[in-house]
Design a protein around this motif. Sequence first.
Motif, PDB file in Angstrom:
ATOM      1  N   LEU A 654       0.833  -1.205   0.000  1.00 30.42           N
ATOM      2  CA  LEU A 654       0.000   0.000   0.000  1.00 30.42           C
ATOM      3  C   LEU A 654       0.868   1.256   0.000  1.00 30.42           C
ATOM      4  N   TYR A 655       1.962   1.227   0.770  1.00 26.05           N
ATOM      5  CA  TYR A 655       2.876   2.377   0.841  1.00 26.05           C
ATOM      6  C   TYR A 655       3.526   2.636  -0.520  1.00 26.05           C
ATOM      7  N   ILE A 656       3.912   1.548  -1.205  1.00 21.85           N
ATOM      8  CA  ILE A 656       4.636   1.681  -2.468  1.00 21.85           C
ATOM      9  C   ILE A 656       3.700   2.021  -3.624  1.00 21.85           C
ATOM     10  N   THR A 657       2.531   1.357  -3.675  1.00 23.86           N
ATOM     11  CA  THR A 657       1.666   1.459  -4.860  1.00 23.86           C
ATOM     12  C   THR A 657       0.418   2.291  -4.669  1.00 23.86           C
ATOM     13  N   GLY A 658      -0.018   2.460  -3.430  1.00 25.16           N
ATOM     14  CA  GLY A 658      -1.254   3.169  -3.161  1.00 25.16           C
ATOM     15  C   GLY A 658      -2.483   2.299  -3.380  1.00 25.16           C
ATOM     16  N   THR A 659      -2.269   0.993  -3.621  1.00 26.13           N
ATOM     17  CA  THR A 659      -3.389   0.065  -3.849  1.00 26.13           C
ATOM     18  C   THR A 659      -3.256  -1.149  -2.938  1.00 26.13           C
ATOM     19  N   GLU A 660      -4.353  -1.896  -2.769  1.00 27.62           N
ATOM     20  CA  GLU A 660      -4.324  -3.119  -1.985  1.00 27.62           C
ATOM     21  C   GLU A 660      -3.540  -4.198  -2.733  1.00 27.62           C
ATOM     22  N   ARG A 661      -2.899  -5.089  -1.992  1.00 29.28           N
ATOM     23  CA  ARG A 661      -2.040  -6.092  -2.608  1.00 29.28           C
ATOM     24  C   ARG A 661      -2.816  -7.046  -3.506  1.00 29.28           C
ATOM     25  N   GLY A 662      -4.029  -7.394  -3.107  1.00 28.39           N
ATOM     26  CA  GLY A 662      -4.815  -8.331  -3.908  1.00 28.39           C
ATOM     27  C   GLY A 662      -5.769  -7.659  -4.886  1.00 28.39           C
ATOM     28  N   ASP A 663      -5.506  -6.408  -5.218  1.00 29.21           N
ATOM     29  CA  ASP A 663      -6.382  -5.662  -6.125  1.00 29.21           C
ATOM     30  C   ASP A 663      -6.340  -6.293  -7.522  1.00 29.21           C
ATOM     31  N   ARG A 664      -7.515  -6.758  -8.024  1.00 28.09           N
ATOM     32  CA  ARG A 664      -7.558  -7.467  -9.311  1.00 28.09           C
ATOM     33  C   ARG A 664      -7.189  -6.565 -10.485  1.00 28.09           C
ATOM     34  N   ARG A 665      -7.293  -5.238 -10.303  1.00 27.57           N
ATOM     35  CA  ARG A 665      -7.017  -4.328 -11.405  1.00 27.57           C
ATOM     36  C   ARG A 665      -5.533  -4.257 -11.763  1.00 27.57           C
ATOM     37  N   SER A 666      -4.681  -4.706 -10.824  1.00 24.44           N
ATOM     38  CA  SER A 666      -3.241  -4.701 -11.121  1.00 24.44           C
ATOM     39  C   SER A 666      -2.724  -6.096 -11.450  1.00 24.44           C
ATOM     40  N   ARG A 667      -3.625  -7.070 -11.570  1.00 17.03           N
ATOM     41  CA  ARG A 667      -3.231  -8.457 -11.854  1.00 17.03           C
ATOM     42  C   ARG A 667      -3.894  -8.935 -13.137  1.00 17.03           C
ATOM     43  N   ASP A 668      -3.176  -9.791 -13.840  1.00 14.81           N
ATOM     44  CA  ASP A 668      -3.741 -10.400 -15.046  1.00 14.81           C
ATOM     45  C   ASP A 668      -4.524 -11.660 -14.721  1.00 14.81           C
ATOM     46  N   ILE A 669      -4.105 -12.365 -13.679  1.00 16.92           N
ATOM     47  CA  ILE A 669      -4.788 -13.591 -13.294  1.00 16.92           C
ATOM     48  C   ILE A 669      -4.591 -13.842 -11.808  1.00 16.92           C
ATOM     49  N   MET A 670      -5.649 -14.274 -11.135  1.00 18.19           N
ATOM     50  CA  MET A 670      -5.599 -14.603  -9.713  1.00 18.19           C
ATOM     51  C   MET A 670      -6.061 -16.050  -9.545  1.00 18.19           C
ATOM     52  N   VAL A 671      -5.265 -16.852  -8.796  1.00 18.89           N
ATOM     53  CA  VAL A 671      -5.508 -18.291  -8.718  1.00 18.89           C
ATOM     54  C   VAL A 671      -5.531 -18.765  -7.275  1.00 18.89           C
ATOM     55  N   ASN A 672      -6.506 -19.597  -6.955  1.00 18.82           N
ATOM     56  CA  ASN A 672      -6.567 -20.278  -5.660  1.00 18.82           C
ATOM     57  C   ASN A 672      -5.764 -21.573  -5.782  1.00 18.82           C
ATOM     58  N   SER A 673      -4.581 -21.613  -5.162  1.00 18.12           N
ATOM     59  CA  SER A 673      -3.675 -22.757  -5.330  1.00 18.12           C
ATOM     60  C   SER A 673      -4.184 -24.021  -4.644  1.00 18.12           C
ATOM     61  N   SER A 674      -5.145 -23.879  -3.731  1.00 20.82           N
ATOM     62  CA  SER A 674      -5.668 -25.054  -3.026  1.00 20.82           C
ATOM     63  C   SER A 674      -6.699 -25.812  -3.851  1.00 20.82           C
ATOM     64  N   MET A 675      -7.226 -25.175  -4.869  1.00 18.32           N
ATOM     65  CA  MET A 675      -8.325 -25.778  -5.618  1.00 18.32           C
ATOM     66  C   MET A 675      -7.873 -27.041  -6.360  1.00 18.32           C
ATOM     67  N   ILE A 676      -6.701 -26.969  -7.010  1.00 19.12           N
ATOM     68  CA  ILE A 676      -6.220 -28.147  -7.746  1.00 19.12           C
ATOM     69  C   ILE A 676      -4.800 -28.549  -7.336  1.00 19.12           C
ATOM     70  N   GLY A 677      -4.246 -27.892  -6.309  1.00 17.80           N
ATOM     71  CA  GLY A 677      -2.910 -28.247  -5.841  1.00 17.80           C
ATOM     72  C   GLY A 677      -1.824 -27.427  -6.519  1.00 17.80           C
ATOM     73  N   TRP A 678      -0.648 -27.381  -5.912  1.00 14.94           N
ATOM     74  CA  TRP A 678       0.427 -26.512  -6.390  1.00 14.94           C
ATOM     75  C   TRP A 678       0.934 -26.924  -7.771  1.00 14.94           C
ATOM     76  N   GLU A 679       1.188 -28.200  -7.972  1.00 17.29           N
ATOM     77  CA  GLU A 679       1.726 -28.640  -9.261  1.00 17.29           C
ATOM     78  C   GLU A 679       0.728 -28.413 -10.387  1.00 17.29           C
ATOM     79  N   GLU A 680      -0.527 -28.754 -10.133  1.00 14.51           N
ATOM     80  CA  GLU A 680      -1.555 -28.543 -11.158  1.00 14.51           C
ATOM     81  C   GLU A 680      -1.755 -27.044 -11.422  1.00 14.51           C
ATOM     82  N   THR A 681      -1.619 -26.224 -10.359  1.00 18.61           N
ATOM     83  CA  THR A 681      -1.729 -24.773 -10.545  1.00 18.61           C
ATOM     84  C   THR A 681      -0.592 -24.269 -11.428  1.00 18.61           C
ATOM     85  N   ALA A 682       0.624 -24.790 -11.191  1.00 19.90           N
ATOM     86  CA  ALA A 682       1.770 -24.410 -12.018  1.00 19.90           C
ATOM     87  C   ALA A 682       1.536 -24.819 -13.471  1.00 19.90           C
ATOM     88  N   ASP A 683       1.020 -26.028 -13.696  1.00 19.59           N
ATOM     89  CA  ASP A 683       0.747 -26.491 -15.067  1.00 19.59           C
ATOM     90  C   ASP A 683      -0.301 -25.612 -15.741  1.00 19.59           C
TER      91      ASP A 683
END
Length: 704
Positions: A654-683
Amino acid sequence: MEQKSKFDKVMGAWDILVIAFGAMIGWGWVINSGDWITTAGFAGSIMAMLIGGLMVIFVGLTYAELTSAMPQCGGEHIFSYRAMGATGSFICTWMIILGYVATSAFEATALPTVITYLFPDFNQVYLYTVAGRDIYLTTIVLGVAVAIFITAINLAGAKTAAILQTVLTAAIAIAGILLVVGSAINGDMSNISGQVWESGAGTTVSSVFKVACMTPFLFIGFDVIPQAAEEINVPYKKVGRIMLLSIFLAVLWYLLIVFAVCYIMPDSAIAAEMGAQNGLVTAKAIELAFHTPVMGKVLIIGGLCGIVTSWNSFLMGGSRALYSMGESRMIPKRFGELGKFKTPKDAILLCGLACCIAPFFGRSVLVWLVDAASFGCVIAYLFVSISFCILRKKRPDMARPYKVKAGKFVGAMAVIMAGFMTLLYIVPASFSAALVWQEWVVVGTWLALGVFFYCYSRKKYGAEFGRDIFVITDDTKEKADADKEAISIVSAKEKYTGRKHFVITVGCEYGSGGPEIGRMIAEHFGIEYYDRDLVDKVVAELGVDEDLVREADNRKDVRYGFDTSYGVRYANLSNRVIDAQFKVIREFAEKSSCVIIGRSSDYILRDRTDVMNVFIYAPEEDEVKNIMKSEGLSEQEARSKRSLIEKAQHARHLYITGTERGDRRSRDIMVNSSMIGWEETADYLISVIERRFDMEKKALPKEA
């Protein structure tokens, strides 16, 4: 946290053998052999040594495996941390430090006492009396002078201390061998037959256990090897074997001393000598074996050397244990820093100060410290044995260069025997060595001091408290270099046709697996991966101590304007670190395709068109479980650590960017790693990256 070892590997196989063996034989065989024999007799003493030796051998086997698997400074601290987490590690290490420091302090009073056997008029200039024992100026001066000398030797480097240990251990061995040989030549079996069993502590069984309770103090020393593991230039498998060899040699040593004394002296002679002023049965035994009082002086000189070898080893072990706690921020971090000779300067000085203070209190008071020290050691042995069992179940895939056979049996026996020894110090019984109230005061005071440091450090260092330091050894580095080379080979074969320059930034919640998933992506594409490298680069950029950079990097209350919270020399350090990270991240992104973890890299590279910004998260409960599993923390510790780190990262972003860390507007894709596991998320992310940057996989030639 990964880092390269800060120590120099200066000790060889012989060095670590004499450090451990010299500490274990020490001087107890000179002073206490008469007590063993008059309490339990010849056979009872032999049995007691075997009981104590068996306990130490089983515990030593667990140490041997764990040291080869985790060859880091701190030994018990590292083992218990990986198995039990920060709190378990704190208790284990704090108790072994009690053993080391209290024993070292006792040696400072023992040395002047033994000197009086050589020079009866040594005690001069009476000062005062403590616990019924007179304190003289000469004993204080000698004790303090030798304490300063041994402290200086340890400050000069582990190799210097090992050389001193070699010389003195050789002197002890010569004195002991002369006793055994002289007794074997001139002794008589009838002397043994008259004192096979004694019941000085009540019954025969209780007498045997009474002597067995003394053995933890005798066998302390093998555990110094894992304390100095990073300074050992020996294959890890061999380190485990050397540790076990030192234990077997020490057990054999004490068995031979008991035999030699009983073979040359009848029970009446031993009783008479115990009633004399000095009561040094071993010195009298060698005099009888060689028919000259001169040999008694020779043996006492060997005992003096034993005092110094124990003192030297325990000061080395205690300082390394303090260093490991300081490095993990469990006590003030200054104790986790090395001096110009690559030794833990402040930790050594603290141990040396305790040794300098000890002579002012006299031997009577410090006897209480010795029993408390033995109790502290068996508690640490119990924790290490439990850690061995936990890690066998929790981390079966851990590389173990020296792997103990029948691990479940060995672990169970180590826990049972160490637990039994612990009970002997706690439960009052005719066959136990339960601590007296003065000794409980010592233990209680030490525990209270531990509670203070635990609470103080948790408050001062926050998420840094109990940080796990993973030292990259030469073997680890070689494997990493080989892996990197393999990746380069894959890249050279052009896994993809027409691949363009691209950068992947990975923001993540703590415990979501972001760094691990980012590494999988980097390895798949054969590109650079930047995480801890960022800190190393910033350190080089600013020329500031690495620990300060890490602290500033994780600080949540970054200040505007002129910030002198780190001192004038490091004014505006947090902001300087952020500025340096901006520069370094832009350099990494420009240089080659890469994956960059965190540090608001999505914001820093916001003007580039070849960047894909990923944010990885997971349900809080899953993140807590991941932290518990990877760092060996309890649920409460994991939840607390996650909360602290998340707050710090949110505040800094917030100090550096003025936005929340999980703000979707600054991300291209957001993923829940628990949904299919770490390796499947990486794939999944790899497939998205391939489409995002129009990568076409190179067709493989068909098999004939």
